[in-house]
Write a protein that holds these residues in place. Structure first.
Motif, mmCIF file in Angstrom:
data_model
loop_
_atom_site.group_PDB
_atom_site.id
_atom_site.type_symbol
_atom_site.label_atom_id
_atom_site.label_comp_id
_atom_site.label_asym_id
_atom_site.label_seq_id
_atom_site.Cartn_x
_atom_site.Cartn_y
_atom_site.Cartn_z
ATOM 1 N N LEU A 269 0.805 -1.217 0.000
ATOM 2 C CA LEU A 269 0.000 0.000 0.000
ATOM 3 C C LEU A 269 0.840 1.271 0.000
ATOM 4 C CD1 LEU A 269 -2.949 -0.836 2.407
ATOM 5 C CD2 LEU A 269 -2.866 -0.903 -0.073
ATOM 6 N N LEU B 11 -5.793 -0.680 -5.431
ATOM 7 C CA LEU B 11 -4.974 -0.219 -4.310
ATOM 8 C C LEU B 11 -5.523 1.058 -3.702
ATOM 9 C CD1 LEU B 11 -1.349 -0.910 -5.617
ATOM 10 C CD2 LEU B 11 -2.663 -2.212 -3.948
ATOM 11 N N SER C 139 -3.976 -4.076 5.497
ATOM 12 C CA SER C 139 -3.678 -2.663 5.283
ATOM 13 C C SER C 139 -2.949 -2.070 6.480
ATOM 14 C CB SER C 139 -4.978 -1.894 5.038
ATOM 15 O OG SER C 139 -5.673 -2.433 3.927
#
Length: 550
Positions: free
Chosen positions: A12, A70, A114
Motif C-alpha cells: 500500500l 490499491l 492494510s
C-alpha cells in the motif's frame, strides 16, 4: 543499479519513497512487470525502466491507468471510470472494465493487511483467507491489465489462485488434528513404517550404501546391515522397523527381485534408483500414494513437515502431488457437498486450463475477462464456505467449551495472547493472521488474560478427593505437597511406571517455568486395565501436585 524489491506485505506504499499511495500526487501506477510505483516517483526516473528489474516501460506513463484496487484499500476516492485510450474498440474496453472490477472486488480481501495509515480500515479485522491466498491476491492486484505482459501475469496469477483454492477446499474437508495419525496408520496397515524424518533418511542412505554398487542381498542380510549401522545413533532401531522400511521400498518397486529355490530371494536396487535423490523421491511418492488410497489430501507444506521435519521441501512435494479438480470432486463425494461446491467446478477447470508456460500466447480481452470472473467466483465460493459451512471457523469456540467441560489445559503457552501484537499496534495489520500468538484487539487481550488467570493452579481438594472416591481410591490418598512419584511404564505426559523403584519426574528444566496445573481427561490413563488403583493413584498425584525439580 536495481533497487531491492519490497516485502509483499508492503503493497500500500510506494517502494521508492515509502509513502502511502493517494488519489492526488502519489497515485499507484502498476507496470507490466508487476511492480507498482507512485506517479511522482515514476516521473522522476532518469530512464524509462522499472527501478527493480530494469524492464523497459514501453507505454507512456500518462496513459497508464491508476491502480484503483490499491486506491480503495488506502481509503482514497476511486474514480468510477478512468479514460483509457489504449484499446482498439468498445468491445475491448468493455472486457477491460469487467476484468478491472473483478480485481477490485478480490482486493477487498486484503483489507486486514492494510497499514495503520489506511483511512477508514478496521485494524482488528482478520482476513478469512490464508497467507498463501493473500500473497497470490497481491500478485494479481499489481498486474497492469492494459499491458500485454500484465495480462499474461494476471492469467498466471488467476490460475495460481484457482489451484490454491482447490487445495484450501480439500484441506477444509479433513481434520488436521487426525491427519498425521491417520496417515501413519494407513502406512502401517500396508506393512510399512515411517521412523521419523532423521531416522528414515539415515535408513534410506544405508540401504543405498549396501546396494548402490549393484549388489544383490537377501532381505534378512539387508535389514541386519542397516540395523547394525543405525544402532549407535538410533538405539531404537530394530529388525522389525527396518524391515517395514524395506517393505515400503519394495511396494514402490525399487528392487529387482531374484527368486531362489529353497532359499530367500535376492533384492537388487534398480539402476534408476541408485542415487539418494531418486530413491527418496520414489519413497515419498509411495507414501503420497498410500495417503491418497486412504482418502487423505495433504498440502505440500504439511508433507514437507511430516516427511522432512521442515518447510524447505514444499516444492519437492508439490512436484509429486497433483492437486487436481478431480481430487476435490472425490472429497466432495465423501462429504455429500452440503455447500454445493460442485457449482465451482467449471470455473476451476477453466483456470486449470490456463497455460502457465513463459512462451504461452497472450490472452485475448475476452479470455482475460473470463479468467478473472472465474477466479473471483471461486475465491468468493471459498470464503463463503469458510464462513458459513466450515467447522474450522468455530473450532476456537468448540475447543473453549471442551476445555471448560473436560478440564483440558489449552495447548498454548500460558502467555498466549496476553500481550498486544507489535505489528498490529505499529502497522494496523498482522501478516500472521489468526495464527499469531499475540492479541490483535483489546477485547482479545482481556479475554485471554482472564482465561490465563483461571488456569492458575488451585487445588480444590474436596472436589479432587470426591473424584478419587468415584474410582475407588481412599479419601486423603493424595496430599498436595507430594511430588509426582511414579513407576516405570507407559502413562501420558511422560510418566513412566512398572518398577518398584520410584523417581521424581521434573515438569520442566527451565528455571522460569510457571507452575500451571495440567489436568487431563481420565479416560486415557494408561495401557493397563481401566481403574487400576496403583497407576491411577500415581497419575492423580501427578496431576494435582506442584511441579518438582530434580
Amino acid at each position: 543499479m536495481p533497487v531491492q524489491a519490497p516485502q509483499w506485505t508492503d503493497f500500500l506504499s510506494c517502494p521508492i519513497c515509502t509513502q502511502t499511495f493517494d488519489e492526488t500526487i502519489r497515485k499507484p501506477i502498476s507496470l507490466g512487470c508487476g511492480h507498482t510505483v507512485c506517479k511522482m516517483c515514476l516521473n522522476k526516473l532518469h530512464r524509462k525502466a522499472c527501478p527493480f528489474d530494469q524492464t523497459t516501460i514501453n507505454t507512456d506513463i500518462e496513459l497508464l491507468p491508476v491502480n484503483s484496487a490499491l486506491l480503495q484499500l488506502v481509503g482514497a476516492q476511486v474514480p468510477e471510470q478512468q479514460p483509457v485510450t489504449l484499446f482498439s474498440g468498445a468491445e475491448d474496453t468493455k472486457h477491460y472494465e469487467e476484468a478491472r472490477k473483478c480485481v477490485e472486488e478480490l482486493a477487498l480481501y486484503l483489507k486486514p493487511l492494510s497499514t495503520a495509515r489506511g483511512v477508514g480500515l478496521n485494524s482488528t479485522t482478520q482476513s478469512v483467507l490464508s497467507r498463501p491466498m493473500q500473497r497470490k491476491l497481491v500478485t494479481l492486484v499489481h498486474c497492469q491489465l492494459v499491458e500485454e505482459e500484465g495480462r499474461i501475469r494476471a492469467m498466471r496469477a488467476a490460475r495460481s489462485l484457482g489451484e490454491r483454492t482447490v487445495t484450501e477446499l480439500i484441506l477444509q474437508h479433513q481434520n488436521p488434528q487426525q491427519l498425521s495419525s491417520n496417515l501413519w496408520a494407513a502406512v502401517r496397515a500396508r506393512g510399512c513404517q515411517f521412523l521419523g524424518p532423521a531416522m528414515q533418511e539415515e535408513a534410506l542412505k544405508l540401504v543405498l550404501l549396501a546396494l548402490e554398487d549393484g549388489s544383490a542381498l537377501s532381505r534378512k542380510v539387508l535389514v541386519l546391515f542397516v540395523v547394525q549401522r543405525l544402532e549407535p545413533r538410533f538405539p531404537q532401531a530394530s529388525k522389525t522397523s527396518i524391515g517395514h522400511v524395506v517393505q515400503l521400498l519394495y511396494r514402490a518397486s525399487c528392487f529387482k527381485v531374484t527368486k531362489r529355490d529353497e532359499d530367500s530371494s535376492l533384492m537388487q536396487l534398480k539402476e534408476e534408483f541408485r542415487t539418494y535423490e531418486a530413491l527418496r523421491r520414489e519413497h515419498d511418492s509411495q507414501i503420497v500414494q498410500i495417503a491418497m488410497e486412504a482418502g487423505l489430501r495433504i498440502a505440500p507444506d504439511q508433507w514437507s513437515s511430516l516427511l522432512y521435519g521442515d518447510q524447505s521441501h514444499k516444492s519437492h512435494m508439490q512436484s509429486i502431488i497433483d492437486k487436481s479438480v478431480q481430487e476435490l470432486t472425490i472429497a466432495l463425494q465423501r462429504t455429500g457437498d452440503p455447500a454445493n461446491l460442485n457449482r465451482l467446478r467449471p470455473h476451476l477447470e477453466l483456470l486449470a486450463n490456463i497455460d502457465p508456460s513463459p512462451d504461452a500466447p497472450p490472452p485475448t480481452w475476452e479470455q482475460l475477462e473470463n479468467g478473472l470472473v472465474a477466479v473471483k467466483t471461486v475465491v468468493h465460493g471459498l470464503v463463503d464456505y469458510i464462513q458459513n459451512h466450515s467447522k474450522k471457523g468455530t473450532d476456537q469456540q468448540q475447543v473453549s467449551e471442551a476445555r471448560s467441560y473436560h478440564m483440558i489445559q489449552p495447548p498454548q503457552h500460558s502467555k498466549y495472547k496476553t500481550y498486544m501484537c507489535r505489528d498490529m499496534k505499529q502497522r494496523g495489520g498482522c501478516p500472521r493472521g489468526a495464527s499469531c500468538t499475540f492479541a490483535h484487539s483489546q477485547e482479545e487481550l482481556e479475554k485471554f488474560r482472564k482465561m490465563n488467570k483461571r488456569l492458575v493452579p488451585r487445588r480444590p481438594l474436596s472436589a479432587s478427593l470426591g473424584q478419587l472416591n468415584e474410582v475407588g481410591l481412599p479419601t486423603g490418598a493424595i496430599h498436595p505437597d507430594d511430588g509426582p512419584m511414579v513407576k516405570q511404564g507407559a502413562l501420558p505426559n511422560g510418566i513412566v511406571t512398572g518398577s518398584s523403584m520410584t523417581q521424581l519426574i521434573p515438569r520442566s528444566t527451565d528455571s522460569g517455568y510457571e507452575s500451571v496445573m495440567k489436568p487431563v481427561k481420565l479416560d486415557h490413563l494408561s495401557n493397563s486395565a481401566p481403574g487400576s488403583p496403583p497407576e491411577l493413584y500415581v497419575y492423580l498425584k501427578y496431576i494435582f501436585a506442584e511441579p518438582t525439580f530434580v
